[in-house]
Enzyme design. Structure first.
Site, PDB file in Angstrom:
ATOM      1  N   LYS A 173       1.596   4.990  -3.389  1.00 16.75           N
ATOM      2  CA  LYS A 173       2.228   5.505  -2.166  1.00 16.75           C
ATOM      3  C   LYS A 173       3.651   4.967  -2.144  1.00 16.75           C
ATOM      4  CE  LYS A 173       3.373   5.272   1.784  1.00 16.75           C
ATOM      5  NZ  LYS A 173       4.759   5.587   2.171  1.00 16.75           N
ATOM      6  N   GLU A 248       3.938  -8.685  -1.071  1.00 12.83           N
ATOM      7  CA  GLU A 248       5.281  -9.240  -1.296  1.00 12.83           C
ATOM      8  C   GLU A 248       6.126  -8.802  -0.118  1.00 12.83           C
ATOM      9  OE1 GLU A 248       8.520  -9.668  -1.564  1.00 12.83           O
ATOM     10  OE2 GLU A 248       9.119  -9.080  -3.604  1.00 12.83           O
ATOM     11  N   CYS A 282      14.844  -8.413  -1.841  1.00  6.96           N
ATOM     12  CA  CYS A 282      13.947  -9.388  -1.187  1.00  6.96           C
ATOM     13  C   CYS A 282      14.377 -10.820  -1.472  1.00  6.96           C
ATOM     14  CB  CYS A 282      12.504  -9.156  -1.603  1.00  6.96           C
ATOM     15  SG  CYS A 282      12.253  -9.085  -3.374  1.00  6.96           S
ATOM     16  N   GLU A 383      15.034 -11.788   8.408  1.00  9.52           N
ATOM     17  CA  GLU A 383      15.599 -11.070   7.269  1.00  9.52           C
ATOM     18  C   GLU A 383      16.408  -9.893   7.805  1.00  9.52           C
ATOM     19  OE1 GLU A 383      12.798  -8.803   4.829  1.00  9.52           O
ATOM     20  OE2 GLU A 383      13.557  -9.842   3.072  1.00  9.52           O
TER      21      GLU A 383
HETATM   22  O1  TXE Z   1       9.468  -1.285   5.351  1.00  8.32           O
HETATM   23  P1  TXE Z   1       7.934  -1.051   5.440  1.00  8.32           P
HETATM   24  P2  TXE Z   1      10.691  -0.674   6.138  1.00  8.32           P
HETATM   25  C1  TXE Z   1      11.869  -5.504   4.735  1.00  8.32           C
HETATM   26  C2  TXE Z   1      13.290  -5.472   5.223  1.00  8.32           C
HETATM   27  C3  TXE Z   1      13.309  -4.220   6.035  1.00  8.32           C
HETATM   28  C4  TXE Z   1      11.945  -4.251   6.656  1.00  8.32           C
HETATM   29  C5  TXE Z   1      11.429  -2.934   7.156  1.00  8.32           C
HETATM   30  O2  TXE Z   1      13.552  -6.572   6.047  1.00  8.32           O
HETATM   31  O3  TXE Z   1      14.309  -4.214   6.993  1.00  8.32           O
HETATM   32  O4  TXE Z   1      11.124  -4.707   5.625  1.00  8.32           O
HETATM   33  O5  TXE Z   1      11.621  -1.945   6.162  1.00  8.32           O
HETATM   34  C6  TXE Z   1       4.709   1.811   3.876  1.00  8.32           C
HETATM   35  N1  TXE Z   1       0.179   1.279   6.170  1.00  8.32           N
HETATM   36  N2  TXE Z   1      11.688  -5.000   3.383  1.00  8.32           N
HETATM   37  O6  TXE Z   1      10.322  -0.287   7.528  1.00  8.32           O
HETATM   38  O7  TXE Z   1       7.497  -0.432   6.716  1.00  8.32           O
HETATM   39  C7  TXE Z   1       5.982   2.606   3.908  1.00  8.32           C
HETATM   40  O8  TXE Z   1       5.692   3.989   3.986  1.00  8.32           O
HETATM   41  C8  TXE Z   1       0.460   1.414   4.874  1.00  8.32           C
HETATM   42  C9  TXE Z   1      11.401  -5.993   2.391  1.00  8.32           C
HETATM   43  O9  TXE Z   1      11.253   0.399   5.311  1.00  8.32           O
HETATM   44  O10 TXE Z   1       7.331  -2.324   5.050  1.00  8.32           O
HETATM   45  C10 TXE Z   1       6.603   2.184   2.604  1.00  8.32           C
HETATM   46  O11 TXE Z   1       5.990   2.867   1.526  1.00  8.32           O
HETATM   47  N3  TXE Z   1       1.726   1.531   4.408  1.00  8.32           N
HETATM   48  C11 TXE Z   1      10.960  -5.421   1.135  1.00  8.32           C
HETATM   49  C12 TXE Z   1       6.242   0.698   2.533  1.00  8.32           C
HETATM   50  O12 TXE Z   1       5.123   0.547   3.407  1.00  8.32           O
HETATM   51  C13 TXE Z   1       2.716   1.527   5.306  1.00  8.32           C
HETATM   52  C14 TXE Z   1      11.409  -4.099   0.716  1.00  8.32           C
HETATM   53  C15 TXE Z   1       7.351  -0.258   2.966  1.00  8.32           C
HETATM   54  O13 TXE Z   1       7.704   0.050   4.284  1.00  8.32           O
HETATM   55  C16 TXE Z   1       2.472   1.383   6.684  1.00  8.32           C
HETATM   56  C17 TXE Z   1      11.653  -3.206   1.830  1.00  8.32           C
HETATM   57  C18 TXE Z   1       1.133   1.260   7.107  1.00  8.32           C
HETATM   58  N4  TXE Z   1       0.809   1.122   8.392  1.00  8.32           N
HETATM   59  C19 TXE Z   1      11.820  -3.687   3.110  1.00  8.32           C
HETATM   60  N5  TXE Z   1       3.666   1.410   7.338  1.00  8.32           N
HETATM   61  C20 TXE Z   1      10.696  -6.374   0.007  1.00  8.32           C
HETATM   62  N6  TXE Z   1       9.683  -7.220   0.147  1.00  8.32           N
HETATM   63  O14 TXE Z   1      11.361  -6.327  -0.994  1.00  8.32           O
HETATM   64  C21 TXE Z   1       4.622   1.559   6.400  1.00  8.32           C
HETATM   65  N7  TXE Z   1       4.050   1.641   5.164  1.00  8.32           N
END
Ligand code: TXE
Length: 495
Positions: A173, A248, A282, A383
């Site tokens: 996904k 992660e 990250c 973050e």
């Molecule tokens: O990430 P999300 P977002 C951090 C960074 C950013 C914050 C939010 O601080 O500002 O996260 O980013 C899927 N069940 N990182 O909102 O929501 C979503 O569709 C299952 C750190 O974009 O975490 C996507 O595929 N899946 C980071 C994935 O989760 C779900 C990298 C990431 O989205 C879901 C990116 C649910 N209920 C952002 N809701 C790193 N660790 O490197 C969302 N998703």
């Protein structure tokens, strides 16, 4: 423009609802591609397909060597198509083409490294000649592999390569903001010979397709890279069916500079650590901890360097970094900035949406340095995932360690000093999953990656990254069976 579609049980298909999502460039909002928009019903179909393929056993009965060979074929095919992959990654994210090319080269290395890992398993000497005791490793089962948008294919490859080597079936996904390279990967996996049903792909918002992927009892493992709040939600969702989780969740990474460091190298690396990919990393070095005696020197040079950074779109040869991923993310970074200012942080440079010729339609944010920060401020604790470096001062080694650990996160950090013993002490005391000494940022597919504390659960890459996708099974064989003799046998005599 071809519609990006789900890949379920070896078939490309659109969602039952017929809904589509436009993927727009973060640089200028032009429509890069369109994708079918899935919902829970589509996710359920993918779960059924992955479960049937796993329980059918066809792929997991391949020899370990055959699956290693498969990974080598995948690597070769991605290498052949590197330009196509890089263009797609750059299109969705608006990162510079050259950065996308580096990312895809890293993806190839991830598949190649996993192909070198020998089949794990070992015997246990129990001191009895009639007993053979052996630990075998089997695939964990059906995996939901949920990826983010900052390094879309790279983060997915950290999951797909070990899942394939282990013999799992899975559903990928990707982030709804950056699905293109995950679609390309499915084409590559088919060409490399992955059987139908083993590799499935679901497109759409996490809020729609995420629930089945994280709650359905037919899923054995959820591996997720993304934000902390989503990670907590996924961990709680997975608890009801006691799924394994690998998470992660980012970091708030201290970059500690002592006065006896090579300051030229330290400052240059601090600029890269904080502003590479506009901070959407990250492991970004967003918390700069500077020994008080060199504070002014470091901060003034850091600020000068931040002001020199050229922003621009993927095809701009002069650009050094690009936009934030979305309007929503830009607004999140703007909110973070307002809180920082209200809490007393001093904006030395940046702090606002970037304007300038060619940037008008993009989600650009100016490289920003915030001084006079303390650990009680939200800008130091939260973050931002934007190009913002906060600066704190310390006066002793113990204070540097205390500050570096004063965070709920624990993904990575760095220490800069010419005193090797001091570097070792600080590195040992910092509670983060990766510590760089007199360097910042390198990672290797051979080396474990992941976080202490709220930065996550488990590890990716290295040998441990594979073990997330394996279950250990203890096989005990007695070649000379005898009575246990524990309970009275009620008078029966075997003599
Ligand atoms: O990430 P999300 P977002 C951090 C960074 C950013 C914050 C939010 O601080 O500002 O996260 O980013 C899927 N069940 N990182 O909102 O929501 C979503 O569709 C299952 C750190 O974009 O975490 C996507 O595929 N899946 C980071 C994935 O989760 C779900 C990298 C990431 O989205 C879901 C990116 C649910 N209920 C952002 N809701 C790193 N660790 O490197 C969302 N998703």
């Amino acid at each position: 423009m071809t519609l990006l579609r789900h890949f379920i049980n070896g078939t490309w298909q659109e969602s039952a609802t017929g809904r589509v999502r436009e993927i727009r460039s973060p640089h200028d909002q032009h429509v890069v591609t369109t994708a079918t928009e899935g919902d829970a019903a589509d996710a359920l179909q993918a779960i059924v397909a992955a479960r049937a393929s796993f329980d059918g056993g066809a792929f997991r009965s391949w020899s370990w060597q055959d699956r290693q060979a498969l990974l080598r074929r995948v690597a070769d095919l991605i290498e052949r198509d590197l330009n196509i992959y890089a263009a797609a990654e750059s299109g969705d994210t608006a990162k510079r083409l050259i950065e996308a090319e580096y990312d895809i080269a890293d993806v190839i290395s991830v598949f190649r490294f996993n192909a070198t890992i020998s089949e794990p398993g070992h015997s246990v000497d129990v001191g009895r000649s009639e007993i053979s005791s052996r630990i075998a490793y089997e695939p964990v089962g059906v995996c939901a592999l949920i990826g983010p948008w900052n390094y879309p294919l790279l983060q997915i490859s950290w999951k797909v390569a070990p899942a394939l080597l282990a013999g799992c079936s899975f559903i990928v996904k990707p982030s709804e903001l950056s699905p293109s390279t995950a679609v390309l990967l499915m084409h590559t996996l088919v060409e490399a010979g992955v059987p139908a049903g083993v590799a499935n792909l679901i497109l759409g918002a996490g809020s729609e397709v995420g629930a089945p992927l994280t709650t359905d009892p037919r899923i054995d493992l959820v591996s997720f890279t993304g934000g902390l709040q989503t990670g907590k939600h996924i961990m709680a969702s997975a608890a009801a069916t006691v799924k394994k989780v690998a998470l992660e969740l980012g970091g708030k990474n201290p970059n500690i500079i002592f006065a006896d460091a090579d300051l030229d190298a330290a400052i240059d690396n601090a600029v890269t650590a904080g502003f590479l990919h506009s901070g959407q990393v990250c492991s970004a070095g967003t918390r700069l901890l500077v020994e008080a005696s060199i504070h002014d020197q470091v901060v003034s040079e850091l600020t000068r360097r931040a002001g020199l950074i050229t922003l621009g779109g993927p095809d701009d040869a002069t650009a050094e970094t690009g936009p934030l991923i979305s309007e929503g993310h830009l607004n999140k970074v703007l909110g973070y900035m307002s809180r920082a200012i209200s809490e007393g942080a001093q904006v030395l440079i940046g702090g606002k949406r970037a304007s300038g010729i060619g940037l008008e339609q993009g989600w650009y944010f100016e490289p920003t340095v915030l001084d006079r920060c303390t650990t009680t401020m939200s800008c130091v604790q939260d973050e931002s995932f934007g190009p913002i470096i906060t600066v704190e001062s310390f006066t002793s080694e113990s204070e540097a360690i205390r500050l570096g650990n004063d965070t709920i996160y624990g993904l990575s950090g760095a220490v800069w000093s010419s005193d090797a013993a001091k570097c070792d002490r600080v590195a040992a005391a910092l509670r983060h999953g990766t510590i760089w000494i007199n360097d910042y940022g390198p990672y290797r597919p051979e080396a474990e990656w992941g976080g202490f504390k709220a930065s996550g659960v488990g590890r990716e890459l290295g040998g441990s990254g594979l073990h997330e996708y394996l279950e250990a099974k203890h096989l005990w064989r007695n070649t000379s069976p005898g009575r246990s003799g524990w309970f009275r046998d009620g008078g029966h005599s075997s003599e």
